[in-house]
Design an enzyme around this catalytic site. Structure first.
Site, short mmCIF file in Angstrom:
data_model
loop_
_atom_site.label_atom_id
_atom_site.label_comp_id
_atom_site.label_asym_id
_atom_site.label_seq_id
_atom_site.Cartn_x
_atom_site.Cartn_y
_atom_site.Cartn_z
N GLY A 1 52.85 22.70 -24.00
CA GLY A 1 52.38 23.93 -24.23
C GLY A 1 53.41 24.67 -24.97
O GLY A 1 54.15 25.33 -24.19
N GLY A 2 53.34 24.96 -26.31
CA GLY A 2 54.16 26.32 -26.85
C GLY A 2 55.45 25.91 -27.08
O GLY A 2 56.14 26.72 -27.39
N GLY B 1 37.96 17.56 -31.47
CA GLY B 1 36.75 16.81 -30.90
C GLY B 1 36.89 15.22 -30.91
O GLY B 1 35.91 14.62 -30.83
N ILE C 1 49.99 21.26 -20.13
CA ILE C 1 48.50 21.76 -19.90
C ILE C 1 47.96 21.25 -21.15
O ILE C 1 48.67 21.19 -22.43
CB ILE C 1 48.30 23.13 -19.80
CG1 ILE C 1 49.12 23.93 -20.67
CG2 ILE C 1 48.78 23.66 -18.33
CD1 ILE C 1 48.64 25.55 -20.89
N CYS D 1 39.67 17.81 -22.56
CA CYS D 1 39.66 18.19 -23.92
C CYS D 1 38.38 19.30 -23.90
O CYS D 1 37.24 18.76 -23.48
CB CYS D 1 39.28 17.01 -25.01
SG CYS D 1 38.87 17.72 -26.65
N GLY E 1 53.53 19.66 -29.21
CA GLY E 1 52.48 19.22 -30.28
C GLY E 1 52.67 19.97 -31.36
O GLY E 1 53.37 19.84 -32.41
N THR F 1 45.13 22.30 -24.09
CA THR F 1 44.63 23.77 -24.82
C THR F 1 43.72 24.55 -23.85
O THR F 1 43.00 24.29 -23.02
CB THR F 1 43.97 23.52 -26.17
OG1 THR F 1 42.97 22.68 -26.02
CG2 THR F 1 44.83 22.70 -26.92
N GLY G 1 50.07 26.15 -29.11
CA GLY G 1 51.19 26.74 -29.72
C GLY G 1 51.87 27.84 -29.02
O GLY G 1 51.59 28.07 -27.54
C1 FMN Z 1 45.26 19.30 -33.69
C2 FMN Z 1 45.24 19.11 -32.39
C3 FMN Z 1 44.66 17.98 -31.82
C4 FMN Z 1 44.88 17.64 -30.38
N1 FMN Z 1 44.06 16.55 -29.96
C5 FMN Z 1 44.37 16.09 -28.63
C6 FMN Z 1 43.91 14.95 -27.98
O1 FMN Z 1 43.28 14.17 -28.99
N2 FMN Z 1 44.11 14.62 -26.85
C7 FMN Z 1 44.81 15.41 -25.98
O2 FMN Z 1 44.92 15.09 -24.76
N3 FMN Z 1 45.27 16.69 -26.57
C8 FMN Z 1 45.00 16.94 -27.75
N4 FMN Z 1 45.70 18.10 -27.91
C9 FMN Z 1 46.48 18.99 -27.30
C10 FMN Z 1 47.91 18.58 -27.36
O3 FMN Z 1 48.30 17.24 -26.87
C11 FMN Z 1 48.53 19.59 -26.40
O4 FMN Z 1 48.27 19.54 -25.07
C12 FMN Z 1 48.53 21.09 -26.92
O5 FMN Z 1 48.26 21.27 -28.18
C13 FMN Z 1 49.54 22.06 -26.19
O6 FMN Z 1 50.79 21.66 -26.54
P1 FMN Z 1 51.52 22.47 -27.83
O7 FMN Z 1 51.45 23.99 -27.75
O8 FMN Z 1 52.75 21.92 -27.87
O9 FMN Z 1 50.73 21.97 -28.98
C14 FMN Z 1 45.68 18.58 -29.66
C15 FMN Z 1 46.32 19.61 -30.15
C16 FMN Z 1 46.16 19.76 -31.18
C17 FMN Z 1 46.77 21.07 -31.90
#
Ligand code: FMN
Ligand code: FAD
Ligand code: FAD
Ligand code: FMN
Ligand code: FES
Ligand code: FES
Lengths: 283, 308, 308, 283
Positions: free
Chosen positions: C246-247, C75, C192, C131, C268, C194, C218
């Site tokens: 994403g993932g 958040g 994208i 977000c 991420g 989440t 993920g």
């Molecule tokens: C713990 C956590 C915190 C995140 N905080 C933010 C954020 O502050 N701003 C943002 O744009 N995305 C945030 N994300 C989303 C990631 O930047 C990313 O878009 C999303 O996790 C998908 O990529 P991934 O599957 O590689 O994690 C966050 C994701 C996680 C897991």
């Protein structure tokens, strides 16, 4: 090659390492996979993806470590697309899917088929030869003409070396006797004293005829038939495209091999099949 | 303590909350019967339209093993309601509690299918506004609240059979769409259909699905489905029954949907396996065990529990 | 054959296409530096707003092991741009190619943050319209094309630093939102963020996250991310650079995003592990191996390959 | 109990099977998990979810099969919520997380702590006793007053039985000597000839003082300290809430135990920590 095995997953890409014309409009392929393929049994199948073209079920004709052998008969655009593939090209494999043949001990093994039905019977022949008394393996193959007999040389050679008894026939008499393979099968069943198991794979009409024939002989202790003449999408039981009536068995997971007991319960066997829309079509 | 697995969905009562989701094992009367006999509470047919459709080219269904999911682009292959009627009639003769999923390219087609089947004593019609695998004049019907309202309203006027609306998760505001469906007069909301998705083979540089794009189902989408059901219950409370769908692989997942607000669940991907009968048995055992441990006498006591 | 991993994203060139996604390992200058030193092409800070925010109560991040995913409801915890400026300045001194992710509750806050940081030589500002873990006057900004257009347009007038827009997958029509961002003058689209999601504990009948609802990241969302990048490239072609997120868990996943149309990727969840350095090394090895096998000399040759 | 082990996953629900007042505003709990917990080592931690209330990191004080022991000191609403839990109540556990203490052979083991820092030191004491020459285990504990000394009876009993040497002190002199535990530690270090390792867990200010003290002695071959006085969200390395400057190490996965070499590189050790906003706060 990793230590992974072939799971129910997205297609794993394999490379074609051998291609040969097996018979008229039918090619054999050997495909090398980046994973070990363990425990594939005769009668099981894979889903073959010809990238950008089509995907369909294909029986396993042979398997050694990570090299898969298939035989593909031209039927339409999908199989044609595969025929255009050359050594070095990539194709996708999903599987291994389906229930295999389950040959019992101490019986005559009567393998009968035609067309691409011969592919699982090839692997079954090999498996039986490595396990059982060779004298008891009979392969009955029928085709329109000599040039359409699949695995002809291989089977003839096994026959010459006394490993199997090969009964070939053609519609036009260009090889073997003229007529249907059921003729020789019936003759054999009239003569033999030993319990026999019939393994059939080919056009469903032909299998139905064999099934009706086999039922007349008390010494036919089981019949195992590959219901591979049906439409499939998923191959692992999700879509029910391949379901039979009235049991709701799916050919891809409850079959493709069904035994006498089950075949008796499939009322549409030899009667109708479902098209890709789900609509019924008389066989 | 008396314990019953039966659940009420509006005016309908089914013997337990497990319903076969549309499109999985629902192409023929025989698989539908089989799944009911396996122990489910009710079954839903593959989505049926006005005309026969072959669906999209293969590959059209494959598994993504690592995330226990499936991607599909079957694309509403079906024989058309006139032909499929025969299968439904067999189900009716067998007294199989059947929901017929229907779809159309537009309002007229929805009407045609409903008119053609409404005399049959089916449990409900599920309106599939949410298949991501076809292009019907651009976007999916289920993303347009006006259209949803109009279609539901017209169909509502034509039948007393319950109308369920199956929602897509591929929307900005599910409450807006759901409200339109409720205003139109639907009896039950079903969430969710598959997520828009795609898989590319990097070796051949091709999308794997014949239709290129597809819908994701299975374990990956469960947290999304739970969120939708929770949000819907948060908004509608017990004003309209909810059915949860998406990624149920275990009895625990069913409970999770019930707690989020569902009165029943639909199960797809996890039944598309070699031994679906076993899955149903495991689900049922687990639900009973949970109810016993937590001293729930009925499903309705679980429904929405997380909101209390 | 000469082979380069460098990639151009609009006017920016980074040494390889791997960028740290916002919010993962991006709370302090020190983790950002560490991840750049680990071998990434660039890093993105945690989203920074106008005021200090503690974020949502814990639990706010946990793994869903079976689907190799994470759900979070952090958040937008952040110290506010005035305080975080100090961390950015250290990054600038270190010449770490840094993208600053910014968010606001409304247009004014976005402007305030941008004004407060625009003198810093950062690589770009990523506008987080997406977000799912906060309620900003109801829905997320990223679902409203008008608002997206207006905010981008105003920020565009204030700075020459590239503006990236990070899109949410929780929309009916991503092309509409993306078009608004492009019209407003953004330089790059990122997809994208989440997926809206939730997890309930059935034993205590409680949502597990302190905020109840969260966002899914993920492996589970990779097929969704690929679909978004593919759809965006199908629409925009090479008119605007795309970044896929994403993932990503493997080098292969990076290639998949590039083929779908991305010029770079953000990573991420899979870096949020004990040994992120090893992950980066594996990714890099795999990309190189793929380029060699397929005789690609540069990343731009891979970008969009599936569309050709 | 299934055969599963505790993975990095959503919280697994365990049931409180024992609860006792350990010392002033500090409770001990034994929690039974439905899974086996293997290989938990001293210094590692779990994330404890008090349903509907809070989640935070908690050290592992003991572990036998599927029963986990923790000790929880009242700090604020989250720990208070746990104090209200009774036998039979459910709490959630994620883990096991973090890097453990790594005691070398043939040294004096000097364990020093205060407050909830005593919990990992309890498990470390047990582990050392089962492996090493008991004479070499020294536990230094300090608190404001006698009623705040954690594990007092247990440690005193071990001391009486000659298994460890227990050095206790209090600010008010109500137990042991009056003063800080560093006093006795320094005295001991001045006297001993054997190489010694210091293991510290407690308020960061105290640990910094111990660190500075330890550096003065050549016979202190290593110091291992638990940086457990920092804010955490995920516990597994994703969020970086717990990161230290300038290395970017995350306490949850790169720690919580850091050795001398690493502590030297952590410039904020004892200087500032980050709040949940990411803002720095002087220690
Ligand atoms: C713990 C956590 C915190 C995140 N905080 C933010 C954020 O502050 N701003 C943002 O744009 N995305 C945030 N994300 C989303 C990631 O930047 C990313 O878009 C999303 O996790 C998908 O990529 P991934 O599957 O590689 O994690 C966050 C994701 C996680 C897991
Ligand atoms: C279990 C099983 C094993 C098989 N093993 C082999 C084999 O080893 N060698 C071989 O050559 N063929 C095999 N087939 C048949 C092969 O799948 C079809 O010949 C092929 O799909 C035809 O595709 P097409 O595009 O060339 O023909 P199309 O013109 O598309 O169709 C021609 C006919 O092929 C069948 N067919 C088409 N698509 C499918 C599909 N997705 N699934 C099933 N049948 C389909 C239909 O009966 C159709 O009428 C097997 C089929 C099954 C079910
Ligand atoms: C690796 C590690 C192991 C720990 N082991 C134990 C233990 O065995 N026994 C024990 O009693 N305590 C332990 N703690 C401390 C415990 O986590 C905090 O005391 C608890 O979080 C306080 O929460 P609260 O709501 O009661 O207090 P609050 O009023 O919320 O905060 C009081 C103080 O506790 C700390 N704190 C608050 N939330 C967190 C959080 N999410 N993570 C870390 N610190 C926080 C902050 O310093 C804060 O200033 C450990 C901490 C860490 C990092
Ligand atoms: C192969 C397949 C076909 C599907 N066909 C339909 C369909 O025709 N109509 C429909 O409403 N949903 C269809 N769905 C979606 C499912 O009914 C269900 O909403 C979705 O799969 C999520 O549930 P699950 O995760 O349990 O599978 C299909 C799903 C799959 C996997
Ligand atoms: S092919 Fe899908 S169920 Fe058999
Ligand atoms: S608590 Fe999230 S990185 Fe350490």
């Amino acid at each position: 090659m990793t230590n992974q095995t072939l799971l129910n997953d997205k297609p794993i890409m394999g490379v074609i390492v051998e291609k040969w014309e097996e018979c008229f409009e039918t090619y054999g392929f050997k495909i090398e996979l980046p994973v070990k393929v363990q425990n594939a049994k005769p009668g099981q199948f894979i889903m073959l993806w010809v990238p950008g073209e089509d995907e369909y079920p294909i029986g396993i004709a042979g398997l050694k470590d990570s090299i898969l052998e298939v035989g593909i008969a031209k039927m339409g655009p999908g199989t044609e697309a595969m025929h255009k593939k050359e050594v070095g090209d990539l194709v996708g494999i999903r599987g291994i899917y389906g229930k295999p043949f389950t040959p019992p001990e101490d019986v005559n093994h009567l393998l009968i088929g035609g067309g691409f039905g011969m592919t699982p019977l090839k692997l079954l022949t090999e498996t039986l030869m490595s396990n059982e008394n060779k004298q008891n393996i009979h392969v009955f193959e029928g085709a329109r003409s000599k040039d359409r007999l699949m695995y002809l040389e291989w089977l003839r050679d096994l026959h010459d070396r006394g490993k199997i008894i090969f009964h070939a026939c053609t519609d036009d008499g260009s090889y073997g006797y003229q007529g249907f393979p059921t003729v020789d099968l019936e003759m054999f069943l009239q003569e033999t004293e030993t319990p026999s198991v019939i393994y059939a794979a080919g056009p469903e009409k032909m299998m139905k005829a064999i099934f009706d024939l086999g039922k007349k002989f008390a010494n036919v202790v089981d019949m195992q038939m590959s219901l591979a003449d049906r439409y499939m999408r998923c191959g692992f039981g999700a879509c029910s495209s391949c379901a039979v009536d009235p049991t709701g068995w799916r050919i891809c997971v409850d079959g493709p091999i069904f035994n006498t007991e089950k075949l008796e319960k499939i009322s549409d066997f030899g009667v109708y099949k479902r098209l890709e829309t789900g609509e019924k079509k008389r066989i | 303590m008396v314990m019953s697995l039966a659940t009420k969905i509006g005016n309908i009562t089914i013997r337990n909350p497990m319903i076969l989701a549309s499109g999985v094992l629902g192409t023929t009367y025989s698989t539908l019967n089989r799944m009911y006999e396996a122990g489910l509470g009710a079954v839903i047919t593959k989505s049926i339209g006005a005309k026969s459709r072959s669906g999209n080219p293969n590959p059209s269904v494959f598994a993504l093993n690592e995330i226990r999911s499936v991607i599909n682009s079957v694309g509403l292959a079906n024989p058309g309601y006139q032909i499929f009627r025969e299968d439904i009639e067999i189900l009716m003769k067998n007294s199989t509690p059947t929901i017929v999923s229907i779809f159309g390219e537009n309002k007229e087609e929805f009407k045609e299918v409903l008119e053609g089947l409404k005399d049959l004593p089916v449990l409900a019609f599920e309106l599939n506004f949410s298949c991501p695998n076809t292009e019907m004049g651009g976007a999916q019907i289920g993303t347009d609240p006006d259209l949803v309202y109009k279609i539901v309203k017209e169909l509502r006027a034509k039948t007393k059979t319950p109308l369920w609306v199956k929602l897509t998760p591929n929307v900005s505001d599910v409450i807006e769409i759901a409200s339109a469906a409720v205003k139109g007069g639907c009896d039950t909301l079903v969430a969710i259909n598959t997520l828009k998705a795609m898989v590319i083979d990097i070796h051949t540089k091709q999308p794997i699905l014949g239709y290129k794009k597809g819908g994701l189902s299975g374990a990956a989408i469960k947290p999304v489905g739970i969120r939708y059901v929770y949000d819907l219950y948060e908004h509608f409370g017990d004003k309209i029954p909810l059915i949860g769908v998406g990624g149920i692989f275990r009895g625990e997942d069913i409970i999770e949907y019930l707690l989020a607000g569902a009165s029943a669940v639909e199960i797809g991907t996890s039944l598309g396996v070699a031994y679906p009968e076993n899955m149903v048995r495991f689900f049922q055992m687990k639900i009973k065990k949970y109810m016993k441990e937590h001293q729930f006498g009925s499903i309705s006591e679980i429904t929405g529990g997380v909101h209390r």
